[in-house]
Write a protein that holds these residues in place. Structure first.
Motif, mmCIF file in Angstrom:
data_model
loop_
_atom_site.group_PDB
_atom_site.id
_atom_site.type_symbol
_atom_site.label_atom_id
_atom_site.label_comp_id
_atom_site.label_asym_id
_atom_site.label_seq_id
_atom_site.Cartn_x
_atom_site.Cartn_y
_atom_site.Cartn_z
ATOM 1 N N MET A 132 0.486 -0.972 -0.156
ATOM 2 C CA MET A 132 -0.412 0.094 -0.046
ATOM 3 C C MET A 132 1.145 1.257 0.136
ATOM 4 N N PHE A 133 0.551 2.400 -0.806
ATOM 5 C CA PHE A 133 1.461 3.407 -0.966
ATOM 6 C C PHE A 133 1.587 4.442 0.297
ATOM 7 N N VAL A 134 0.372 4.477 1.063
ATOM 8 C CA VAL A 134 0.113 4.991 2.334
ATOM 9 C C VAL A 134 0.916 4.849 3.481
ATOM 10 N N ASP A 135 0.723 2.773 3.752
ATOM 11 C CA ASP A 135 1.488 1.944 4.158
ATOM 12 C C ASP A 135 2.388 1.740 4.277
ATOM 13 N N GLU A 136 3.645 1.889 3.853
ATOM 14 C CA GLU A 136 4.478 1.522 3.545
ATOM 15 C C GLU A 136 5.829 2.278 3.968
ATOM 16 N N VAL A 137 5.331 3.474 4.187
ATOM 17 C CA VAL A 137 6.928 4.049 4.732
ATOM 18 C C VAL A 137 5.860 4.902 5.985
ATOM 19 N N LYS A 138 6.832 4.747 7.135
ATOM 20 C CA LYS A 138 6.069 5.296 7.939
ATOM 21 C C LYS A 138 6.757 6.202 8.398
ATOM 22 N N HIS A 139 5.841 7.530 9.244
ATOM 23 C CA HIS A 139 7.202 8.886 10.007
ATOM 24 C C HIS A 139 7.194 9.719 9.440
ATOM 25 N N GLN A 140 6.722 9.573 8.222
ATOM 26 C CA GLN A 140 6.474 10.589 6.655
ATOM 27 C C GLN A 140 5.638 11.413 6.189
ATOM 28 N N GLY A 141 4.873 11.854 6.850
ATOM 29 C CA GLY A 141 3.030 12.308 6.986
ATOM 30 C C GLY A 141 3.456 13.624 5.519
ATOM 31 N N GLY A 142 4.610 14.520 5.839
ATOM 32 C CA GLY A 142 4.645 15.669 5.115
ATOM 33 C C GLY A 142 4.448 15.417 3.031
ATOM 34 N N ALA A 143 5.838 14.352 3.463
ATOM 35 C CA ALA A 143 6.207 13.879 1.965
ATOM 36 C C ALA A 143 5.084 13.036 1.494
ATOM 37 N N GLN A 144 3.894 12.372 2.059
ATOM 38 C CA GLN A 144 3.107 11.739 1.975
ATOM 39 C C GLN A 144 1.870 12.792 1.232
ATOM 40 N N ARG A 145 1.805 13.323 2.599
ATOM 41 C CA ARG A 145 0.907 14.513 1.739
ATOM 42 C C ARG A 145 1.329 15.074 0.607
#
Length: 396
Positions: free
Chosen positions: A1-14
């Motif tokens: 899952m795109f939003v589930d693969e990387v933790k603690h990088q909310g700014g980059a994800q948004r």
């Protein structure tokens, strides 16, 4: 899952989610942050999203990760179509992973004989510029992920400028960098920068426990603190055996009884041993990359052509990191920030060092260590550089 693969990088994800949601994805990105914090993992997930023809939408109420990164909804690759399966396997014909070691696959034999210590113009032209305008083989787009992009030479960056600004076809380019100051202003101006933060120490420790389950808890805690918020660095430090190296390094600093020349020789010998590990790992991983294919291993192949001197320099930089952290811990002893100490198990030795070394002296020692590292980068003689530094560290 795109939003589930990387933790603690909310700014980059948004940033990436909003661009996809508005159908206004820039052609060129710079993913900037420390190594080992999720840049490449998120880049791979983003590439799969760009290549997927059957995107799906997650509602934050159903998919908690979307809400945790501050989104009402999250767009994701379906994970089931041929494009997703090919991309996940590293075999998608429109997903191109670019790294320094591709120089060995260049069609020109003269180019193949070069070391490939930087990403030069020959690699960039052949594997990016010449391919970016070709029609995607599966029809949607072409995606280029460039690892260690801060090692692209100025000449290669200049050759890439037009492609970054306006690719000739449906193409996206992501530069993965840890040092923005190594990119030309003209390169920076043509890309959208997405920043990645250091990871929480507790999360790094948790990942070490999951990926190195046999690692003792005290060592996992030390590695997590040393890594400065990077899971990748922490795992690398474990593989290098730095816990035992650190015991020897700080033992010499804590005793303060050796002469500078003796301490320097200890560091040189230890750096050579680390260098031999780097060289062996690079050669074995390079063979694995050749067998598995470039798309699946890429820059993980290390540097099989690294010289003994360069390997020793890399080893010395790790030793300087350990020495700098010891003196930083002395500063923390003086300031009372004991919870931030890396070498918490050596609290008694640090207390004694704190009586012998003032805060001002410890700060000066950290500065001298940083200066020694810069001198190594400028090809200063390792032995002489370490002798001068060791003498300085033992004087205070």
């Amino acid at each position: 899952m795109f939003v589930d693969e990387v933790k603690h990088q909310g700014g980059a994800q948004r940033t990436l989610q909003r661009a996809v949601g508005r159908d206004r994805v820039p052609h060129a990105y710079i993913f900037h942050g420390p190594d080992g914090v999720g840049k490449e993992t998120l880049a791979g997930a983003f590439a799969r999203l760009l290549l997927c023809p059957n995107r799906i939408l997650h509602d934050a109420q159903v998919f908690s990760e979307a809400g945790e990164i501050g989104l009402d909804r999250a767009i994701d690759a379906c994970g089931r179509c041929d494009d997703c399966r090919l991309a996940a396997a590293g075999n998608h014909p429109d997903l191109h992973i670019i790294y320094r070691q591709l120089i060995r696959e260049h069609p020109d034999s003269e180019v193949r004989r070069r070391k490939g210590l930087e990403l030069g113009v020959d690699v960039i032209r052949h594997f990016v510029i010449d391919k970016v305008g070709l029609t995607p083989l599966r029809g949607r787009a072409k995606v280029f992920l460039i690892r260690e992009a801060d090692r692209i030479t100025p000449q290669a960056q200049n050759s890439l400028l037009k492609t970054l600004e306006e690719p000739p076809g449906p193409a996206y380019i992501v530069l993965l960098v840890k040092a923005l100051d190594r990119l030309l202003p003209t390169t920076l101006s043509r890309c959208q920068i997405v920043r990645f933060d250091a990871l929480p120490t507790a999360f790094v420790r948790e990942q070490l426990g999951a990926q190195r389950p046999d690692l003792p808890a005290d060592q996992a805690d030390w590695y997590a603190r040393l890594a400065g918020g990077s899971v990748g660095r922490a795992l690398g430090f474990v593989d290098d055996g730095l816990f035992e190296v650190n015991r020897r390094i700080i033992g010499g600093l804590a005793r303060r009884s050796a002469h500078g020349q003796e301490l320097a020789q200890e560091w040189i010998d230890q750096a050579k041993a680390l260098g031999e590990q780097f060289t062996k790992a690079g050669k074995s991983l390079s063979a694995a990359a050749s067998a598995a294919g470039a798309a699946t291993l890429g820059s993980a192949a290390g540097d099989p052509d690294i010289t003994d001197t360069e390997a020793t320099r890399r080893g010395l930089k790790l030793i300087l990191l350990l020495a700098a952290n010891w003196h930083a811990d002395v500063i923390r002893i003086h300031s009372g920030d004991v919870d931030l100490m890396v070498n918490r198990a050596s609290h008694a030795e640090l207390e004694r060092a704190g009586h012998a070394v003032s805060t001002e002296d410890a700060i000066e020692m950290v500065n001298r260590i940083a200066r020694a590292e810069r001198q190594l980068d400028l090809n200063a003689h390792p032995q002489l550089c370490m002798e001068v530094l060791a003498a300085d560290l033992l004087i205070a």
